[in-house]
Design an enzyme around this catalytic site. Structure first.
Site, PDB file in Angstrom:
ATOM      1  N   HIS A  67     -13.090  37.299 -32.099  1.00 33.02           N
ATOM      2  CA  HIS A  67     -12.594  36.651 -33.308  1.00 33.02           C
ATOM      3  C   HIS A  67     -12.096  37.683 -34.307  1.00 33.02           C
ATOM      4  O   HIS A  67     -12.525  38.831 -34.307  1.00 33.02           O
ATOM      5  CB  HIS A  67     -13.675  35.759 -33.937  1.00 33.02           C
ATOM      6  CG  HIS A  67     -14.996  36.430 -34.113  1.00 33.02           C
ATOM      7  ND1 HIS A  67     -15.900  36.561 -33.087  1.00 33.02           N
ATOM      8  CD2 HIS A  67     -15.555  37.033 -35.180  1.00 33.02           C
ATOM      9  CE1 HIS A  67     -16.973  37.200 -33.519  1.00 33.02           C
ATOM     10  NE2 HIS A  67     -16.787  37.509 -34.781  1.00 33.02           N
ATOM     11  N   ALA A  68     -11.146  37.237 -35.131  1.00 35.20           N
ATOM     12  CA  ALA A  68     -10.547  38.103 -36.147  1.00 35.20           C
ATOM     13  C   ALA A  68      -9.979  37.232 -37.255  1.00 35.20           C
ATOM     14  O   ALA A  68      -9.884  36.015 -37.114  1.00 35.20           O
ATOM     15  CB  ALA A  68      -9.442  38.954 -35.524  1.00 35.20           C
TER      16      ALA A  68
END
Length: 154
Positions: free
Chosen positions: A67-68
């Site tokens: 995730h980012a």
């Protein structure tokens, strides 16, 4: 929030070709770019790699939830990739990863991002559910498996 609210059928890929962590992240971002205008793909891959350097999002049992955050998006979006052969992703248990759930969120959104991570983690703790994902023949089947599972839990 339901996973099906942030994951469209066109954001699901069965048969990922990646052989390592960086290739897997690039492949997932490529899928994302086909679904949504995300701007600079390299910037998102870079932020995913930076997140991985803090500790692998390969949570074990063949699952990774990279995730980012990016300034380019106004809403949380997910991509689901299935690898038939498994990818060395430096998972916590050292095992290859078969199920990738990529989450990319707007820069300033902690709440929805964390809720989605928690919801996905809960679903993926169910071994039977994970087997259904891995055995699915196409994106529509995977989408239905997720939709059915969410309906059962509400």
């Amino acid at each position: 929030m339901k996973i099906t609210d942030i994951l469209g059928k066109q954001a699901i890929k069965i048969g990922m070709e990646a052989n390592n962590k960086e290739e897997a992240l690039k492949e997932l971002v490529d899928i994302l770019a086909k679904v949504k205008d995300i701007g600079d793909k390299k910037a998102i891959v870079k932020s995913l790699i930076e997140r991985e350097n803090l500790g692998s999002t390969g949570i074990g049992q063949g699952i990774a939830i990279p995730h980012a955050k990016t300034e380019k998006l106004s809403e949380l979006i997910a991509v689901l990739g299935i690898s038939k052969k498994g990818v060395d992703f430096d998972a916590l248990d050292g095992e290859p990863v078969f199920i990738f759930f990529l989450l990319v969120a707007p820069k300033d959104s902690a709440g929805p991002h964390l809720k989605a991570l928690a919801r996905i983690s809960r679903l993926l703790r169910d071994n039977f559910f994970c087997e259904l994902l891995k055995r699915a023949k196409d994106a529509s089947e995977i989408y239905e498996v997720i939709r059915n599972e969410e309906e059962k839990r509400h």
